[in-house]
Design a protein around this motif. Structure first.
Motif, PDB file in Angstrom:
ATOM      1  N   GLY A 111       0.804  -1.228   0.000  1.00  0.00           N
ATOM      2  CA  GLY A 111       0.000   0.000   0.000  1.00  0.00           C
ATOM      3  C   GLY A 111       0.832   1.271   0.000  1.00  0.00           C
ATOM      4  O   GLY A 111       0.302   2.375  -0.109  1.00  0.00           O
ATOM      5  N   GLY A 113       2.743   2.259  -2.258  1.00  0.00           N
ATOM      6  CA  GLY A 113       2.837   2.834  -3.608  1.00  0.00           C
ATOM      7  C   GLY A 113       4.016   2.255  -4.375  1.00  0.00           C
ATOM      8  O   GLY A 113       4.462   2.811  -5.369  1.00  0.00           O
ATOM      9  N   LYS A 114       4.488   1.086  -3.912  1.00  0.00           N
ATOM     10  CA  LYS A 114       5.696   0.489  -4.501  1.00  0.00           C
ATOM     11  C   LYS A 114       5.520   0.130  -5.973  1.00  0.00           C
ATOM     12  O   LYS A 114       6.339   0.512  -6.813  1.00  0.00           O
ATOM     13  N   THR A 115       4.436  -0.595  -6.273  1.00  0.00           N
ATOM     14  CA  THR A 115       4.244  -1.018  -7.666  1.00  0.00           C
ATOM     15  C   THR A 115       4.036   0.196  -8.576  1.00  0.00           C
ATOM     16  O   THR A 115       4.606   0.272  -9.663  1.00  0.00           O
ATOM     17  N   THR A 116       3.230   1.142  -8.109  1.00  0.00           N
ATOM     18  CA  THR A 116       3.021   2.374  -8.888  1.00  0.00           C
ATOM     19  C   THR A 116       4.357   3.086  -9.127  1.00  0.00           C
ATOM     20  O   THR A 116       4.633   3.563 -10.230  1.00  0.00           O
ATOM     21  N   GLN A 147      -1.149  -6.116 -11.901  1.00  0.00           N
ATOM     22  CA  GLN A 147      -1.008  -4.650 -11.829  1.00  0.00           C
ATOM     23  C   GLN A 147       0.237  -4.185 -12.588  1.00  0.00           C
ATOM     24  O   GLN A 147       0.204  -3.208 -13.334  1.00  0.00           O
ATOM     25  N   LYS A 249       2.811   9.977  -2.035  1.00  0.00           N
ATOM     26  CA  LYS A 249       1.558  10.578  -1.537  1.00  0.00           C
ATOM     27  C   LYS A 249       1.772  11.943  -0.894  1.00  0.00           C
ATOM     28  O   LYS A 249       1.061  12.323   0.028  1.00  0.00           O
ATOM     29  N   ASP A 251       1.182  14.538  -2.330  1.00  0.00           N
ATOM     30  CA  ASP A 251       0.184  15.427  -2.918  1.00  0.00           C
ATOM     31  C   ASP A 251      -1.002  15.586  -1.983  1.00  0.00           C
ATOM     32  O   ASP A 251      -1.759  16.532  -2.081  1.00  0.00           O
ATOM     33  N   GLY A 274       6.618  11.048  -4.687  1.00  0.00           N
ATOM     34  CA  GLY A 274       5.419  10.766  -5.476  1.00  0.00           C
ATOM     35  C   GLY A 274       4.404  11.843  -5.168  1.00  0.00           C
ATOM     36  O   GLY A 274       4.122  12.136  -3.998  1.00  0.00           O
ATOM     37  N   GLY A 276       1.213  12.070  -6.830  1.00  0.00           N
ATOM     38  CA  GLY A 276      -0.098  11.785  -7.404  1.00  0.00           C
ATOM     39  C   GLY A 276      -0.166  10.355  -7.900  1.00  0.00           C
ATOM     40  O   GLY A 276       0.846   9.650  -7.933  1.00  0.00           O
ATOM     41  N   GLU A 277      -1.380   9.943  -8.278  1.00  0.00           N
ATOM     42  CA  GLU A 277      -1.549   8.560  -8.730  1.00  0.00           C
ATOM     43  C   GLU A 277      -1.084   8.361 -10.164  1.00  0.00           C
ATOM     44  O   GLU A 277      -0.802   7.249 -10.583  1.00  0.00           O
TER      45      GLU A 277
END
Ligand code: GDP
Length: 296
Positions: A111, A113-116, A147, A249, A251, A274, A276-277
């Motif tokens: 959760g 945001g590693k993969t993103t 993903q 995150k 943002d 990071g 944003g998504e």
């Protein structure tokens, strides 16, 4: 970004600003407010203590108090101390030449945001003329493999996965062989996450680290989680000797404390943030810009 910290520090410094001459006690009262706003923004206690002793020593010095604009000078002192806390600038991924393969191992809690972030880094590298390969080494969550494939398709970047293999070390080593065949120059390993730091996860990551020899181990932490982000960075760094942190995150309405504590507590620089998504929402981390944003 950093609304909480910005508001707190902004109003603390406002009590000093525009006062013209300041007495030592005015100054100390203003600095107490600075300290309070840092603690409220979840900056770790030890970091606040070190920060405040440095700032106070300079701010209540003769030179500042007797100057024409002590208030402005305090703002400058706090600004520089924030930069020192988060700096120096270090966002290099130490990439080798394009005729060699550089391996980046990405780790972090589920959760975070590693993969993103793997996708964002892949995109950034591709844009800079590199040929990256994303590797699905998170074998705990089949959805993580899907993903990564979706991200790879969106970005036009190759993805290596092997759903039949349950050993992440074997998957990573096979991916490194594949990278040579594909003529790839950067391999990004998306390793497994967990909800909390645990021995099994650390064991798995240490095995990948020892047996696949990544060039850089980067930790992804969720900037919204404040002190938890700092504690997980500490734990990962003890197990892996990290090379850098990506803080995600920022943002949102992150209180910003984690960004101030991570470097000081772990000795590891924040390399990227990071914001944003979207896959283009990754920025190099600049301590001076961040200090500027925090002070508004
Ligand atoms: P992982 O479990 O660590 O691999 O986390 P994911 O990459 O699946 O991300 C978890 C959630 O965080 C997803 O909804 C992402 O879109 C979101 N996310 C990741 N990075 C950022 C960021 O910088 N800003 C925001 N707002 N959301 C992010």
């Amino acid at each position: 970004m950093f609304e909480g910290l910005q508001d707190g520090l902004g109003s603390a410094l406002k009590t000093l600003r525009g006062k013209g001459k300041l007495s030592e006690s005015n100054m100390r009262d203003g600095l107490k407010l600075v300290e309070k706003s840092l603690l409220e923004a979840d900056v770790s206690f030890e970091v606040v203590r070190t920060f405040m002793s440095r700032v106070t020593e300079q701010a209540v010095g003769e030179k500042v108090l007797k100057s024409l604009n002590p208030d402005e000078q305090v703002v400058g002192i706090v600004h520089q101390a924030l930069i020192d806390l988060m700096g120096p600038v270090d966002h290099s991924l130490h990439l080798k030449g394009k005729d060699e393969v550089t391996v980046l191992m990405m780790c972090g809690l589920q959760g975070s945001g590693k993969t993103t972030t793997c996708g964002k880094l892949g995109r950034m590298l591709k844009e800079s003329g590199r040929k990256p390969l994303l590797v699905a080494a998170d074998l705990q969550r089949p959805a993580a493999i899907d993903q990564l494939h979706v991200l790879g398709e969106q970005l036009g970047i190759d993805v290596y996965s092997d759903r039949t293999n349950k050993d992440p070390v074997k998957v990573c080593n096979a991916a490194l062989k594949e990278a040579k065949k594909l003529g790839v120059d950067v391999v990004i390993l998306d390793t497994a996450g967990r909800l909390h730091v645990d021995d099994e996860l650390m064991g798995q990551l240490t095995n990948i680290d020892r047996q696949c020899g990544p060039d850089q181990a980067l930790l992804v932490v969720d900037g919204m989680t404040g002190q938890d982000a700092v504690n997980s960075a500490k734990a990962f760094n003890q197990a892996l000797e990290l090379d850098g942190v990506v803080m995600t995150k920022l943002d949102g309405d992150a209180r910003g404390g984690a960004a101030l504590s991570v470097k000081q507590v772990t000795g590891v620089p924040i390399k990227f943030i990071g914001t944003g998504e979207h896959l283009d929402a990754l920025e190099e981390f600049h301590p001076d810009r961040m200090a500027g944003r925090i002070l508004g």
